[in-house]
Every structure is written in structure tokens, then in C-alpha cells.
Design a protein around this motif. Structure first.
Motif, short mmCIF file in Angstrom:
data_model
loop_
_atom_site.label_atom_id
_atom_site.label_comp_id
_atom_site.label_asym_id
_atom_site.label_seq_id
_atom_site.Cartn_x
_atom_site.Cartn_y
_atom_site.Cartn_z
N LEU A 155 -4.34 1.93 -1.44
CA LEU A 155 -3.55 3.02 -0.89
C LEU A 155 -3.56 2.93 0.63
O LEU A 155 -4.33 2.16 1.23
CB LEU A 155 -4.10 4.37 -1.34
CG LEU A 155 -4.28 4.57 -2.85
CD1 LEU A 155 -4.74 6.01 -3.13
CD2 LEU A 155 -3.00 4.27 -3.61
N MET A 156 -2.72 3.74 1.26
CA MET A 156 -2.68 3.72 2.72
C MET A 156 -4.02 4.14 3.31
O MET A 156 -4.45 3.61 4.34
CB MET A 156 -1.56 4.64 3.22
CG MET A 156 -0.17 4.19 2.79
SD MET A 156 1.14 5.32 3.31
CE MET A 156 1.14 5.03 5.08
N MET A 190 0.87 7.86 7.77
CA MET A 190 0.81 8.79 6.64
C MET A 190 1.34 10.17 7.01
O MET A 190 1.68 10.96 6.12
CB MET A 190 -0.64 8.91 6.14
CG MET A 190 -1.26 7.61 5.67
SD MET A 190 -3.04 7.75 5.39
CE MET A 190 -3.09 8.95 4.07
N THR A 210 -3.88 14.14 -3.35
CA THR A 210 -3.67 12.86 -4.02
C THR A 210 -3.27 11.78 -3.03
O THR A 210 -3.75 10.65 -3.09
CB THR A 210 -2.59 13.01 -5.10
OG1 THR A 210 -2.92 14.09 -5.97
CG2 THR A 210 -2.47 11.74 -5.92
N PHE A 211 -2.37 12.13 -2.11
CA PHE A 211 -1.87 11.14 -1.14
C PHE A 211 -2.99 10.62 -0.24
O PHE A 211 -2.99 9.45 0.14
CB PHE A 211 -0.76 11.77 -0.30
CG PHE A 211 0.02 10.80 0.51
CD1 PHE A 211 1.15 10.19 -0.03
CD2 PHE A 211 -0.35 10.48 1.80
CE1 PHE A 211 1.88 9.27 0.71
CE2 PHE A 211 0.38 9.57 2.55
CZ PHE A 211 1.49 8.96 2.01
N THR A 212 -3.93 11.49 0.10
CA THR A 212 -5.01 11.09 1.00
C THR A 212 -6.28 10.71 0.25
O THR A 212 -7.35 10.61 0.86
CB THR A 212 -5.34 12.25 1.97
OG1 THR A 212 -5.68 13.42 1.22
CG2 THR A 212 -4.13 12.56 2.85
N TYR A 247 1.14 6.26 -7.00
CA TYR A 247 -0.09 6.98 -7.34
C TYR A 247 0.10 8.49 -7.18
O TYR A 247 -0.27 9.28 -8.06
CB TYR A 247 -1.20 6.47 -6.44
CG TYR A 247 -2.56 7.09 -6.64
CD1 TYR A 247 -3.35 6.77 -7.74
CD2 TYR A 247 -3.08 7.97 -5.69
CE1 TYR A 247 -4.61 7.32 -7.90
CE2 TYR A 247 -4.35 8.51 -5.84
CZ TYR A 247 -5.10 8.19 -6.94
OH TYR A 247 -6.35 8.73 -7.10
N THR A 248 0.71 8.90 -6.08
CA THR A 248 0.89 10.32 -5.80
C THR A 248 1.88 10.96 -6.75
O THR A 248 1.62 12.03 -7.33
CB THR A 248 1.35 10.52 -4.35
OG1 THR A 248 0.40 9.92 -3.46
CG2 THR A 248 1.49 11.99 -4.02
N ASN A 298 2.09 1.60 -3.55
CA ASN A 298 1.01 2.07 -4.41
C ASN A 298 0.71 3.55 -4.17
O ASN A 298 0.45 4.30 -5.12
CB ASN A 298 -0.25 1.24 -4.14
CG ASN A 298 -0.12 -0.19 -4.61
OD1 ASN A 298 0.67 -0.50 -5.50
ND2 ASN A 298 -0.89 -1.08 -4.00
N THR A 299 0.74 3.96 -2.91
CA THR A 299 0.44 5.35 -2.59
C THR A 299 1.49 6.29 -3.16
O THR A 299 1.16 7.33 -3.74
CB THR A 299 0.36 5.53 -1.06
OG1 THR A 299 -0.60 4.63 -0.52
CG2 THR A 299 -0.05 6.96 -0.71
N ALA A 345 0.83 -1.21 0.00
CA ALA A 345 0.00 0.00 0.00
C ALA A 345 0.87 1.26 0.00
O ALA A 345 0.52 2.26 -0.65
CB ALA A 345 -0.92 0.00 1.22
#
Length: 315
Positions: free
Chosen positions: A264-265, A289, A243-245, A92-93, A88-89, A85
Motif C-alpha cells: 500500500l502507499m 495520500m 483502511t486507506f492509511t 484494498y480500501t 493496491n491501496t 501501490a
């Protein structure tokens, strides 16, 4: 009579205090900020503190937990799904933020030109941002459908492919699909914010550079980009934070699948805490996070410091 008139003319202690408050800009500013500070303290600080505390307990849904120290975090360090995760985070970010910045800057430069119907195009650009995230996710879920995808249908009609693309069923395609959906939603925020920054740059600088023989790329490199860098720092910080959250888009599109390739986280924290019932473990993932988010805030801080340097500030 003179003493009575002087007494009436002299201000009362309360009036004197109000006068001092009005003259003291910092004190007056603190008084105006006090309601907002109380609001943030109640609705942000308390949930954050509660989440940090739950991360140190074994609390479950329906059962109060006890303090267990760092056991949740020790368990996470040995959890392969947690590290997947995290990967992926970050992917993704980073991927979505770079694409949003590049496309948003290009769109801002385009909208900054003297185009016909410029106001209409600016309003259209904002549509992906104002549409609710869940509705956008449902639309993309239909666009990426394995059987009825409009993208696959169009590519088959053109003759570029001979079978439907499995957008959300393949791990690589699923990661690319959720990044594409996030980029579509985030471009308007970046573009409009950078457009506002572009309009603050004096046109006389570009005119002087043009008279000196500077090319379009040189004007962008030595005028536009340096003067836009403080805005870029702040805009990209918010873009990274959003994006991260991100949670809604992923949860509606894939729920973390296939094979946890899009977990994601934020989605993993929710899955462990609510459906899984492990509130302490989910809180620990959410707390993990925080270092990433603090890094983004520091990036914004140094961007603002650069702005002071550009304006001739000493700090």
C-alpha cells in the motif's frame, strides 16, 4: 453610606468581563477549544508541515537534504511500483470498505432486534475492534499459513480441496486475505456505530408505515436508510480513512509481498523512508495520500449537509 453600598454592589471590571464571557457562547466555546487546538497544532500540524517540506528535499537518514522542488514527485510519476501501490491501496480500501459496510449494516440491523442476551452479543461484536492490531495480524498470519492453515485443514477434512491453499504466497490470494483480515477488524466499528444510529430512529415511524401496509423492505428503503444516511456518511468516511492509511496489518502479514501485490502507499512510504533511507522520497509518497484523504473528508461534509436538509435546514 449609600455611595459605599452602591460601590460594593457594583461588579469589578474583572467580574464584568467574566459575565460577558459567560454570556458570549461563541467566545466561551473558543476558550474551551483552545487547549485542544494547541495540542493538535503541535502534534499534528508540525509533523504534517515537516512531511510536506521533506517531500521537496532529497533528505536521507543521517544527511540533511537540500530543496529539489518537484523532483521526488516527478520520479514517482514514472515509478511503476508507486502506481502499483496506488492500485493496491484503492482496491484494498474500496473492497474492504464495501464489505465492512454491508456486513456491518446487516449486523447492526440484527442487533437492533429484540434478541435474547442482546447485551452479551454486542460486547462480543466489539472484541475484534479492541484487540491490538498486531495481535490480530499475527493470528491471521497463522490462519493463512501455507502449511498449518486451519482453513486449509478444515476444507481438506470436509473434502472440498485436496491440498493446502497458498493464501499469502499467491498474489490474488494475498490481496483477498489482507482484505478479509481488515474486514474482520473493521466490522465492529461500523456495526456499533450504525446500531447507535438505528436506535435514534423513532419506532412510531415504523409502526405507522406498517399500519399503512408497508413491507419490511419498504420500511428499510424509505425510513431507515434515509434517516441513517448522515451516520453512514460519517462512519464510512472514518472507515475509508482507517483502511486507506492501514499499515500494521499489511506490514505484519505480508510486508507488501508477494511480488509487491499487497504494497500500500503507507507501507511503500515506510519502506522507502526508513529501511531504504530515502526520507524525502518516502515523505513524497505520504503527501501523495492527502488528496485521497481530503476526498473522504468532503464526502463526510456533504453527508452532514444532507442531514441539515433532512432536518429542514436551508443550507
Amino acid at each position: 453610606m449609600a455611595d459605599i453600598a452602591a460601590h460594593r454592589a457594583s461588579p469589578s471590571p474583572f467580574q464584568s468581563w467574566l459575565s460577558r464571557v459567560g454570556q458570549g457562547r461563541h467566545l466561551l466555546g473558543l476558550m474551551f477549544l483552545l487547549p485542544a487546538a494547541v495540542f493538535l497544532l503541535f502534534f499534528l500540524t508540525y509533523p504534517l508541515g515537516l512531511g510536506v517540506w521533506l517531500g521537496f528535499t532529497d533528505t536521507r537518514i543521517g544527511r540533511e537534504g537540500v530543496f529539489i522542488g518537484l523532483e521526488n514527485y516527478e520520479m514517482l510519476f514514472g515509478d511503476s511500483l508507486f502506481w502499483l501501490a496506488v492500485f493496491n491501496t484503492v482496491l484494498y480500501t474500496v473492497g474492504a470498505s464495501i464489505l465492512k459496510f454491508a456486513l456491518g449494516l446487516w449486523l447492526a440491523l440484527l442487533l437492533n432486534q429484540n434478541l435474547p442476551f442482546k447485551s452479551f452479543f454486542r460486547a462480543v461484536v466489539l472484541l475484534p475492534w479492541v484487540v491490538p492490531t498486531v495481535l490480530s495480524a499475527i493470528a491471521f498470519w497463522w490462519i493463512f499459513d501455507a502449511q498449518f492453515s486451519v482453513i486449509s485443514w478444515a476444507l481438506i477434512k470436509i473434502g472440498l480441496i485436496d491440498h493446502n491453499i497458498n493464501f499469502l504466497g499467491d498474489t490474488t490470494n494475498a490481496r483477498a486475505s489482507v482484505i478479509a483480515a481488515n474486514v474482520w477488524r473493521g466490522i465492529p466499528f461500523v456495526a456499533i456505530s450504525l446500531l447507535a444510529g438505528l436506535q435514534t430512529i423513532p419506532q412510531s415511524l415504523h409502526e405507522a408505515a406498517t399500519l399503512d401496509g408497508a413491507t419490511g423492505w419498504q420500511r428499510f428503503r424509505y425510513i431507515t436508510l434515509p434517516m441513517l444516511s448522515p451516520i453512514i456518511a460519517v462512519v464510512m468516511t472514518f472507515s475509508v480513512l482507517f483502511t486507506f492509511t492501514d499499515f500494521q496489518l499489511i506490514y505484519v502479514l505480508t510486508r507488501g509481498g508477494p511480488l509487491n501485490a499487497t504494497h500500500l502507499m503507507a507501507t511503500l512510504s515506510f519502506q522507502r523512508a526508513i529501511p531504504g533511507g530515502q526520507l524525502g522520497e518516502g515523505a513524497a509518497i505520504a503527501v501523495a495520500m492527502i488528496p485521497f484523504l481530503l476526498s473522504a473528508i468532503l464526502f463526510s461534509y456533504f453527508g452532514l449537509q444532507r442531514r441539515k436538509w433532512q432536518q429542514g435546514g436551508g443550507d
